[in-house]
Motif scaffolding. Structure first.
Motif, PDB file in Angstrom:
ATOM      1  N   THR A   1     -24.274  27.159  24.541  1.00 10.58           N
ATOM      2  CA  THR A   1     -22.893  26.795  24.880  1.00 10.58           C
ATOM      3  C   THR A   1     -22.719  25.311  24.547  1.00 10.58           C
ATOM      4  O   THR A   1     -23.697  24.574  24.439  1.00 10.58           O
ATOM      5  CB  THR A   1     -22.560  26.986  26.383  1.00 10.58           C
ATOM      6  OG1 THR A   1     -23.264  26.022  27.157  1.00 10.58           O
ATOM      7  CG2 THR A   1     -22.907  28.383  26.887  1.00 10.58           C
TER       8      THR A   1
ATOM      9  N   GLN B   1     -14.673  28.381  29.014  1.00 11.72           N
ATOM     10  CA  GLN B   1     -15.230  29.633  29.559  1.00 11.72           C
ATOM     11  C   GLN B   1     -15.970  29.411  30.869  1.00 11.72           C
ATOM     12  O   GLN B   1     -16.465  30.354  31.469  1.00 11.72           O
ATOM     13  CB  GLN B   1     -16.205  30.255  28.547  1.00 11.72           C
ATOM     14  CG  GLN B   1     -15.579  30.604  27.231  1.00 11.72           C
ATOM     15  CD  GLN B   1     -14.862  31.945  27.272  1.00 11.72           C
ATOM     16  OE1 GLN B   1     -14.600  32.482  28.336  1.00 11.72           O
ATOM     17  NE2 GLN B   1     -14.554  32.481  26.107  1.00 11.72           N
TER      18      GLN B   1
ATOM     19  N   GLY C   1     -18.366  33.413  29.198  1.00  9.38           N
ATOM     20  CA  GLY C   1     -17.838  34.056  27.992  1.00  9.38           C
ATOM     21  C   GLY C   1     -18.740  35.212  27.620  1.00  9.38           C
ATOM     22  O   GLY C   1     -19.026  36.087  28.441  1.00  9.38           O
ATOM     23  N   SER C   2     -19.260  35.174  26.392  1.00 10.72           N
ATOM     24  CA  SER C   2     -20.094  36.276  25.906  1.00 10.72           C
ATOM     25  C   SER C   2     -21.553  36.147  26.368  1.00 10.72           C
ATOM     26  O   SER C   2     -22.364  37.038  26.139  1.00 10.72           O
ATOM     27  CB  SER C   2     -20.060  36.274  24.370  1.00 10.72           C
ATOM     28  OG  SER C   2     -20.403  34.970  23.923  1.00 10.72           O
ATOM     29  N   LEU C   3     -21.878  35.043  27.007  1.00 14.87           N
ATOM     30  CA  LEU C   3     -23.282  34.780  27.378  1.00 14.87           C
ATOM     31  C   LEU C   3     -23.561  35.211  28.820  1.00 14.87           C
ATOM     32  O   LEU C   3     -22.803  34.877  29.730  1.00 14.87           O
ATOM     33  CB  LEU C   3     -23.555  33.276  27.237  1.00 14.87           C
ATOM     34  CG  LEU C   3     -24.970  32.810  27.517  1.00 14.87           C
ATOM     35  CD1 LEU C   3     -25.917  33.219  26.389  1.00 14.87           C
ATOM     36  CD2 LEU C   3     -25.013  31.283  27.676  1.00 14.87           C
ATOM     37  N   GLU C   4     -24.671  35.930  28.994  1.00 11.74           N
ATOM     38  CA  GLU C   4     -25.075  36.305  30.355  1.00 11.74           C
ATOM     39  C   GLU C   4     -26.291  35.496  30.754  1.00 11.74           C
ATOM     40  O   GLU C   4     -27.294  35.467  30.042  1.00 11.74           O
ATOM     41  CB  GLU C   4     -25.425  37.795  30.411  1.00 11.74           C
ATOM     42  CG  GLU C   4     -24.203  38.668  30.389  1.00 11.74           C
ATOM     43  CD  GLU C   4     -24.447  40.063  30.955  1.00 11.74           C
ATOM     44  OE1 GLU C   4     -25.603  40.402  31.286  1.00 11.74           O
ATOM     45  OE2 GLU C   4     -23.460  40.817  31.045  1.00 11.74           O
TER      46      GLU C   4
ATOM     47  N   PRO D   1     -19.637  29.927  23.633  1.00  8.02           N
ATOM     48  CA  PRO D   1     -18.718  29.517  24.692  1.00  8.02           C
ATOM     49  C   PRO D   1     -18.658  27.995  24.859  1.00  8.02           C
ATOM     50  O   PRO D   1     -19.665  27.305  24.696  1.00  8.02           O
ATOM     51  CB  PRO D   1     -19.300  30.169  25.954  1.00  8.02           C
ATOM     52  CG  PRO D   1     -20.152  31.290  25.452  1.00  8.02           C
ATOM     53  CD  PRO D   1     -20.696  30.839  24.137  1.00  8.02           C
TER      54      PRO D   1
ATOM     55  N   LYS E   1     -21.686  35.136  33.993  1.00  9.16           N
ATOM     56  CA  LYS E   1     -21.131  35.404  32.652  1.00  9.16           C
ATOM     57  C   LYS E   1     -20.323  34.198  32.186  1.00  9.16           C
ATOM     58  O   LYS E   1     -19.293  33.868  32.758  1.00  9.16           O
ATOM     59  CB  LYS E   1     -20.222  36.638  32.702  1.00  9.16           C
ATOM     60  CG  LYS E   1     -20.983  37.939  32.878  1.00  9.16           C
ATOM     61  CD  LYS E   1     -20.181  39.112  32.308  1.00  9.16           C
ATOM     62  CE  LYS E   1     -20.961  40.404  32.422  1.00  9.16           C
ATOM     63  NZ  LYS E   1     -20.641  41.219  33.575  1.00  9.16           N
TER      64      LYS E   1
END
Ligand SMILES: Cc1cc2nc3c(=O)[nH]c(=O)nc-3n(C[C@H](O)[C@H](O)[C@H](O)COP(=O)(O)O)c2cc1C
Length: 343
Positions: A108, A179, A19-22, A150, A17
């Motif tokens: 990112t 992040q 930040g908001s990105l997986e 991120p 993970k």
């Protein structure tokens, strides 16, 4: 064959993970100037479809004066996840450049705080930011403010052995809003010499809440597993191990996901890949692509009888046809020989 401890398997079983990105892989392809263009990343992604990849480092200041984006910043709309890496020391330029990068499709933005090259450090960029933590912090804050994706940092453990300041520095980057931190376990003074000091990566991992990616000397599944066990890092990033070997990220990713080692490519398969690489560079960049292909081709030509002579010829290749003929000639030789010996 390396063994994945149950603890490591458990730790790596969830997505990375940022930040908001997986991201569905814990193995990343590093930014490599002069190497990780769109063509190279496509090859890596053939074998590692889930992995995060990075563009070559892009000069943020240069961007603000250009009408069209440089080719090194070009991203294929289908390639995901992808990070665009920027360098400079001026927060405002970096903020603007980051916005352009997001428009181009970056998932990112990575800030280069590790490049050791004089041309970059004397202008305040790359690893010289380790000596200017206030500026580094201001950069992260400005870029975080400027973009919705991120923001991450890639850096080294310090400038010299006497100035290893990564513990304070990493904490500051996190507090400024980074992040994820990728840490190359060498000082700027070390360049690419000596062993990467993974013990520092372990120490940084202990004090940060954001993911820490270990970088430096990841050349095989074995070294990746050893590094992950030793550092507790959230993932590994491959660099020089991928030169002429775009299979590495996929091999490690496959092992971490399945516990099984993927069959290594044969010499013929590596040469087939070299041919694809050459062809794609020609299609993408024309004559410049052929010139750039020379170094790649010499990196591929290793580990079989006659590799030295082939490297010599490939390093001087002038046209696509000439390169293809040389590679196909060697493939035919290897296919007819009943056994191949390691050079
Ligand atoms: C040819 C080359 C180009 C590189 N270009 C970049 C770059 O553009 N951005 C960056 O952050 N690091 C760059 N690096 C550093 C690598 O990403 C990595 O941090 C370093 O090589 C350590 O990993 P290794 O020991 O596995 O090679 C470069 C390294 C090499 C050898």
């Amino acid at each position: 064959m390396p063994v994945l401890s149950p603890q490591l398997q458990q730790r790596l079983s969830t997505p990375l993970k940022i930040g908001s990105l997986e991201v569905k892989s814990r193995v990343l392809q590093s930014p490599l100037s002069g190497v990780t263009d769109l063509v190279f990343r496509r090859l890596v992604r053939r074998y590692a479809p889930d992995s995060m990849m990075y563009t070559e480092m892009v000069n943020a200041k240069g961007l603000c004066h250009l009408k069209t984006l440089p080719k090194i910043m070009e991203v294929d709309p289908n390639e995901k996840p992808i990070s665009i890496q920027l360098f400079d020391c001026r927060p405002d330029f970096l903020g603007q450049a980051a916005q352009m990068a997001v428009e181009e499709g970056a998932d990112t933005i990575d800030i280069n705080m590790g490049c050791p090259v004089n041309k970059i450090t004397k202008n305040g960029g790359g690893s010289s930011l380790l000596r200017e933590p206030e500026t580094a912090e201001a950069i992260v804050r400005a870029v975080v403010q400027a973009v919705p994706v991120p923001v991450t940092v890639k850096t080294r453990i310090g400038w010299t052995d006497q100035e290893i300041n990564i513990l304070e520095f990493a904490k500051r980057m996190e507090e400024a809003g980074a992040q994820m931190l990728t840490l190359h376990g060498r000082t700027r003074d070390q360049g690419y010499n000596g062993a990467a000091r993974w013990e520092w990566i372990g120490q940084v991992k202990e004090i940060l809440s954001i993911p820490v990616i270990a970088n430096g000397d990841i050349f095989s599944v074995e070294t990746a597993v050893r590094c992950l066990e030793m550092t507790g890092a959230d993932g590994v990033m491959c660099s020089r191990g991928t030169l002429g070997y775009p299979f590495l990220v996929g091999e490690i990713d496959h092992f971490l996901k399945t516990g099984q080692q993927r069959q290594s490519p044969t010499a013929v398969e590596r040469l087939e890949c070299a041919k694809d690489h050459l062809q794609a560079l020609w299609e993408y960049k024309g004559m410049r692509g052929i010139q750039q292909a020379r170094k790649h081709l010499t990196w591929y030509a290793k580990g079989f009888a006659g590799a030295g002579e082939l490297r010599n010829r490939l390093s001087r290749v002038e046209t696509l046809i000439q390169g293809v003929e040389l590679i196909e000639g060697m493939i035919a030789l290897l296919n007819t020989a009943s056994t191949t010996s390691v050079e």
